[in-house]
Write a protein that holds these residues in place. Structure first.
Motif, PDB file in Angstrom:
ATOM      1  N   THR A  70       9.620   8.359 -15.941  1.00  0.00           N
ATOM      2  CA  THR A  70       8.850   7.124 -16.101  1.00  0.00           C
ATOM      3  C   THR A  70       9.783   6.044 -16.626  1.00  0.00           C
ATOM      4  OG1 THR A  70       8.203   7.609 -18.392  1.00  0.00           O
ATOM      5  CG2 THR A  70       6.690   8.329 -16.643  1.00  0.00           C
ATOM      6  N   VAL A  71       9.470   4.801 -16.282  1.00  0.00           N
ATOM      7  CA  VAL A  71      10.140   3.641 -16.861  1.00  0.00           C
ATOM      8  C   VAL A  71       9.052   2.731 -17.409  1.00  0.00           C
ATOM      9  CG1 VAL A  71      11.565   1.607 -16.436  1.00  0.00           C
ATOM     10  CG2 VAL A  71      12.128   3.778 -15.320  1.00  0.00           C
ATOM     11  N   ASN A  72       9.126   2.463 -18.692  1.00  0.00           N
ATOM     12  CA  ASN A  72       8.085   1.674 -19.372  1.00  0.00           C
ATOM     13  C   ASN A  72       6.697   2.276 -19.151  1.00  0.00           C
ATOM     14  OD1 ASN A  72       9.979  -0.204 -20.302  1.00  0.00           O
ATOM     15  ND2 ASN A  72       9.766  -1.480 -18.474  1.00  0.00           N
ATOM     16  N   GLY A  73       6.615   3.594 -19.054  1.00  0.00           N
ATOM     17  CA  GLY A  73       5.339   4.271 -18.896  1.00  0.00           C
ATOM     18  C   GLY A  73       4.861   4.410 -17.475  1.00  0.00           C
ATOM     19  N   TYR A  74       5.546   3.808 -16.499  1.00  0.00           N
ATOM     20  CA  TYR A  74       5.138   3.891 -15.092  1.00  0.00           C
ATOM     21  C   TYR A  74       5.974   4.935 -14.363  1.00  0.00           C
ATOM     22  CZ  TYR A  74       2.581  -0.463 -15.881  1.00  0.00           C
ATOM     23  OH  TYR A  74       1.713  -1.408 -16.364  1.00  0.00           O
ATOM     24  N   PRO A  75       5.369   5.726 -13.465  1.00  0.00           N
ATOM     25  CA  PRO A  75       6.106   6.815 -12.809  1.00  0.00           C
ATOM     26  C   PRO A  75       7.123   6.310 -11.800  1.00  0.00           C
ATOM     27  CG  PRO A  75       3.916   6.601 -11.859  1.00  0.00           C
ATOM     28  CD  PRO A  75       3.955   5.676 -13.044  1.00  0.00           C
ATOM     29  N   VAL A  76       8.237   7.042 -11.701  1.00  0.00           N
ATOM     30  CA  VAL A  76       9.229   6.852 -10.644  1.00  0.00           C
ATOM     31  C   VAL A  76       9.113   8.059  -9.725  1.00  0.00           C
ATOM     32  CG1 VAL A  76      11.665   6.621 -10.071  1.00  0.00           C
ATOM     33  CG2 VAL A  76      10.772   5.571 -12.169  1.00  0.00           C
ATOM     34  N   ILE A 108      18.395  18.594  -9.999  1.00  0.00           N
ATOM     35  CA  ILE A 108      18.225  17.332 -10.720  1.00  0.00           C
ATOM     36  C   ILE A 108      18.595  16.163  -9.809  1.00  0.00           C
ATOM     37  CG2 ILE A 108      18.891  15.950 -12.736  1.00  0.00           C
ATOM     38  CD1 ILE A 108      19.763  18.520 -14.108  1.00  0.00           C
ATOM     39  N   GLN A 109      17.735  15.174  -9.764  1.00  0.00           N
ATOM     40  CA  GLN A 109      18.081  13.892  -9.154  1.00  0.00           C
ATOM     41  C   GLN A 109      18.617  13.016 -10.280  1.00  0.00           C
ATOM     42  OE1 GLN A 109      17.805  13.783  -5.819  1.00  0.00           O
ATOM     43  NE2 GLN A 109      16.966  15.857  -5.997  1.00  0.00           N
ATOM     44  N   MET A 110      19.935  13.017 -10.448  1.00  0.00           N
ATOM     45  CA  MET A 110      20.542  12.340 -11.589  1.00  0.00           C
ATOM     46  C   MET A 110      20.672  10.849 -11.281  1.00  0.00           C
ATOM     47  SD  MET A 110      21.648  13.400 -14.601  1.00  0.00           S
ATOM     48  CE  MET A 110      22.416  15.016 -14.493  1.00  0.00           C
ATOM     49  N   ARG A 111      19.770  10.070 -11.841  1.00  0.00           N
ATOM     50  CA  ARG A 111      19.716   8.638 -11.561  1.00  0.00           C
ATOM     51  C   ARG A 111      19.642   7.869 -12.884  1.00  0.00           C
ATOM     52  NH1 ARG A 111      20.391   6.115  -6.824  1.00  0.00           N
ATOM     53  NH2 ARG A 111      18.356   5.118  -6.593  1.00  0.00           N
ATOM     54  N   THR A 112      20.277   6.704 -12.898  1.00  0.00           N
ATOM     55  CA  THR A 112      20.210   5.793 -14.037  1.00  0.00           C
ATOM     56  C   THR A 112      19.383   4.575 -13.637  1.00  0.00           C
ATOM     57  OG1 THR A 112      22.344   6.450 -14.945  1.00  0.00           O
ATOM     58  CG2 THR A 112      21.525   4.289 -15.578  1.00  0.00           C
ATOM     59  N   TYR A 113      18.412   4.210 -14.494  1.00  0.00           N
ATOM     60  CA  TYR A 113      17.537   3.065 -14.217  1.00  0.00           C
ATOM     61  C   TYR A 113      17.691   2.018 -15.310  1.00  0.00           C
ATOM     62  CZ  TYR A 113      15.381   6.504 -11.145  1.00  0.00           C
ATOM     63  OH  TYR A 113      15.170   7.451 -10.182  1.00  0.00           O
ATOM     64  N   THR A 114      17.648   0.766 -14.894  1.00  0.00           N
ATOM     65  CA  THR A 114      17.686  -0.344 -15.838  1.00  0.00           C
ATOM     66  C   THR A 114      16.527  -1.286 -15.533  1.00  0.00           C
ATOM     67  OG1 THR A 114      20.097  -0.235 -16.010  1.00  0.00           O
ATOM     68  CG2 THR A 114      19.035  -2.266 -16.751  1.00  0.00           C
ATOM     69  N   ALA A 115      15.681  -1.512 -16.524  1.00  0.00           N
ATOM     70  CA  ALA A 115      14.586  -2.477 -16.355  1.00  0.00           C
ATOM     71  C   ALA A 115      15.171  -3.888 -16.435  1.00  0.00           C
ATOM     72  CB  ALA A 115      13.537  -2.269 -17.434  1.00  0.00           C
ATOM     73  N   TYR A 166       6.942   3.164  -9.197  1.00  0.00           N
ATOM     74  CA  TYR A 166       8.170   2.862  -8.468  1.00  0.00           C
ATOM     75  C   TYR A 166       8.473   3.990  -7.485  1.00  0.00           C
ATOM     76  CZ  TYR A 166       8.842  -0.457 -12.291  1.00  0.00           C
ATOM     77  OH  TYR A 166       8.683  -1.472 -13.201  1.00  0.00           O
ATOM     78  N   TYR A 167       8.998   3.638  -6.322  1.00  0.00           N
ATOM     79  CA  TYR A 167       9.361   4.602  -5.299  1.00  0.00           C
ATOM     80  C   TYR A 167      10.873   4.557  -5.113  1.00  0.00           C
ATOM     81  CZ  TYR A 167       9.276   7.055  -0.806  1.00  0.00           C
ATOM     82  OH  TYR A 167       9.472   7.949   0.217  1.00  0.00           O
ATOM     83  N   ASP A 168      11.549   5.669  -5.419  1.00  0.00           N
ATOM     84  CA  ASP A 168      13.007   5.721  -5.362  1.00  0.00           C
ATOM     85  C   ASP A 168      13.448   6.470  -4.108  1.00  0.00           C
ATOM     86  OD1 ASP A 168      15.710   5.918  -5.696  1.00  0.00           O
ATOM     87  OD2 ASP A 168      15.624   6.611  -7.778  1.00  0.00           O
ATOM     88  N   ASP A 217      19.588   0.875  -4.538  1.00  0.00           N
ATOM     89  CA  ASP A 217      20.038   0.403  -5.847  1.00  0.00           C
ATOM     90  C   ASP A 217      19.115  -0.641  -6.458  1.00  0.00           C
ATOM     91  OD1 ASP A 217      20.557  -1.721  -4.197  1.00  0.00           O
ATOM     92  OD2 ASP A 217      22.730  -1.728  -4.525  1.00  0.00           O
ATOM     93  N   ALA A 218      17.999  -0.960  -5.787  1.00  0.00           N
ATOM     94  CA  ALA A 218      17.014  -1.907  -6.315  1.00  0.00           C
ATOM     95  C   ALA A 218      15.622  -1.353  -6.052  1.00  0.00           C
ATOM     96  CB  ALA A 218      17.179  -3.282  -5.665  1.00  0.00           C
ATOM     97  N   LEU A 219      14.816  -1.264  -7.098  1.00  0.00           N
ATOM     98  CA  LEU A 219      13.451  -0.747  -6.992  1.00  0.00           C
ATOM     99  C   LEU A 219      12.470  -1.822  -7.439  1.00  0.00           C
ATOM    100  CD1 LEU A 219      15.184   1.897  -7.054  1.00  0.00           C
ATOM    101  CD2 LEU A 219      13.275   2.964  -8.275  1.00  0.00           C
ATOM    102  N   GLN A 220      11.562  -2.157  -6.558  1.00  0.00           N
ATOM    103  CA  GLN A 220      10.474  -3.048  -6.931  1.00  0.00           C
ATOM    104  C   GLN A 220       9.211  -2.231  -7.145  1.00  0.00           C
ATOM    105  OE1 GLN A 220      10.261  -6.108  -3.840  1.00  0.00           O
ATOM    106  NE2 GLN A 220      11.249  -7.531  -5.254  1.00  0.00           N
ATOM    107  N   PRO A 221       8.358  -2.644  -8.066  1.00  0.00           N
ATOM    108  CA  PRO A 221       7.110  -1.901  -8.270  1.00  0.00           C
ATOM    109  C   PRO A 221       6.229  -1.955  -7.034  1.00  0.00           C
ATOM    110  CG  PRO A 221       7.047  -4.002  -9.439  1.00  0.00           C
ATOM    111  CD  PRO A 221       8.447  -3.841  -8.919  1.00  0.00           C
ATOM    112  N   CYS A 222       5.442  -0.935  -6.852  1.00  0.00           N
ATOM    113  CA  CYS A 222       4.547  -0.872  -5.686  1.00  0.00           C
ATOM    114  C   CYS A 222       3.318  -0.055  -6.053  1.00  0.00           C
ATOM    115  CB  CYS A 222       5.267  -0.255  -4.491  1.00  0.00           C
ATOM    116  SG  CYS A 222       5.804   1.450  -4.763  1.00  0.00           S
ATOM    117  N   TRP A 223       2.322  -0.109  -5.184  1.00  0.00           N
ATOM    118  CA  TRP A 223       1.159   0.747  -5.343  1.00  0.00           C
ATOM    119  C   TRP A 223       1.506   2.140  -4.814  1.00  0.00           C
ATOM    120  CZ3 TRP A 223      -2.577  -0.376  -8.435  1.00  0.00           C
ATOM    121  CH2 TRP A 223      -2.994  -1.709  -8.628  1.00  0.00           C
TER     122      TRP A 223
END
Length: 427
Positions: free
Chosen positions: A348-354, A376-383, A412-414, A418-424
């Protein structure tokens, strides 16, 4: 947004508008992919263990949390919370007290549960169905003898002068009720400290929202979430740390080679560790005496709680300090009577699922008291400071397939970009 009588003329206008929005939403869906129908075939699902496995201390981890408070006919919702946040520290204390005094448990109907939701109540949605004996330990309650699983818990003062505790198990569709010793007047304690967002449950809404899964939240305003940047989190330092944690020594008798796709493979005895260019890590091996992979168990076979705790420790160790703004949460756990288990975590990022397409962020297999497989999907996220407003809920609802009620929620859908926008998202 509660159901109410409308004039025929207003109905005709509304139906015309809905048809127009459906057409527009379908166009937007194909253009933007904001609603992802392939995202939740395994995500946000937890399989309960047999009753005999629901013992032992639960792992210490925060869960994503949605909270709804109904007071005076108005419903306020908090979506991006966790069980270690300030909101739950205040609003969860009453729930913890209720769990500790719960008695006289009984199965109840969906209709009774919904009636409680229509009146003054506090609703805690943990987003995944978990055995209550594990869930209560996670949120700080004392050990209980609950034999059920639950995705959401509800406190209501409707039944009597003391609060009633309800549980909804999203996996089985079952509902349960317990009486508590807490005065009903304590129900809304601390709720005025927080504002929340105006929203309603889908089953109390007009068309087209009444076609959604009944406990989907429908918001009055458009939701706005932060954009994310993402990248693979496998530099040489991370690889070295993972190898050390798993007791690999490339300078010994290990075999090291690079596959044609760029994946680095290290073999040591019956154990194999693979680092892929996209940042994924895969481990498989036997029962060698690697401390990180051993379970601490109190009985002859490990319980589901002990398996989950060991899996969480391994996941935290291998991902620690490399996730950026993201946090792990338990999203799936299953164990058999022999203590063999599969445990999965997501971000999760800020409480929202990735969400990843068709896989969890971390998947761990346990056999005979030893972790034998890790992915493991080793990913780094930055809000980021930039934000995106989601498609209006009306349009997103209209674009959902009509074969079964779906739960619609933001996240978020990964897909590796390298850029994730929020979505339904929906399940």
């Amino acid at each position: 947004m509660r159901r109410r009588n409308k004039h025929l003329a207003r109905n005709a206008v509304q139906n015309a508008v809905i048809l127009l929005l459906i057409a527009n939403a379908l166009f937007l869906i194909f253009c933007t992919g904001l609603v992802r129908p392939d995202s939740f075939d395994r995500v946000l699902r937890t399989v309960s263990s047999p009753a005999g496995d629901q013992t032992g201390d639960a792992p210490s981890a925060a869960l994503p949390l949605h909270v709804a408070v109904r007071s005076g006919g108005q419903c306020r919702v908090w979506m991006n919370e966790t069980t270690d946040g300030d909101l739950f520290e205040d609003l969860g204390s009453l729930l913890i007290e209720a769990l500790g005094s719960a008695q006289d448990g009984a199965a109840v109907s969906e209709a009774e549960f919904r009636r409680a939701l229509e009146n003054d109540a506090v609703y805690y949605d943990f987003t995944v169905s978990l055995p209550l004996r594990i869930l209560t330990g996670w949120i700080g309650s004392t050990e209980t003898d609950f034999q059920h699983s639950a995705r959401a818990l509800l406190l209501s003062g409707l039944q009597s002068d003391t609060l009633t505790l309800y549980a909804w198990d999203g996996a089985s569709g079952s509902y349960y009720r317990w009486s508590t010793a807490i005065p009903s007047g304590d129900l809304l304690t601390n709720t005025d400290k927080y504002t929340g967002s105006a929203a309603e449950f889908a089953f109390l809404c007009d068309a087209p929202y009444d076609t959604l899964a009944p406990y989907t939240f429908v918001f009055s305003d458009r939701l706005v979430l932060a954009d994310l940047s993402a990248s693979a989190a496998l530099d040489e330092s991370a690889k070295s740390s993972i190898m050390t944690a798993l007791d690999f020594n490339i300078h010994s008798s290990s075999s090291y080679y690079t596959e044609s796709n760029g994946a680095e493979v290290i073999s040591q005895g019956s154990r194999t560790l693979r680092f892929s260019p996209d940042g994924s890590v895969a481990y498989s091996g036997g029962a060698e005496d690697v401390p990180l992979l051993q379970l601490e168990q109190s009985g002859e076979t490990p319980t589901l709680a002990e398996c989950s705790s060991a899996a969480l420790n391994a996941a935290n160790t291998l991902t620690g300090g490399r996730l950026g703004s993201a946090a792990l949460y338990l999203s799936s756990a299953e164990a058999d009577q022999r203590g063999n288990a599969t445990v999965a975590f997501d971000y999760t990022v800020n409480g929202y699922p990735v969400v990843f397409p068709n896989r969890h962020a971390v998947e761990i297999t346990i056999e005979n008291g030893v972790i034998t497989s890790i992915s493991i999907q080793m990913r780094t996220y930055t809000a980021l400071e930039t934000t995106t407003a989601l498609m209006p809920a009306l349009q997103a609802t209209a674009a959902l397939p009509a074969d079964a009620p779906a739960e619609l929620f933001p996240g978020y859908y990964d897909d590796g970009g390298d850029a994730l926008q929020p979505c339904w998202l929906y399940q």
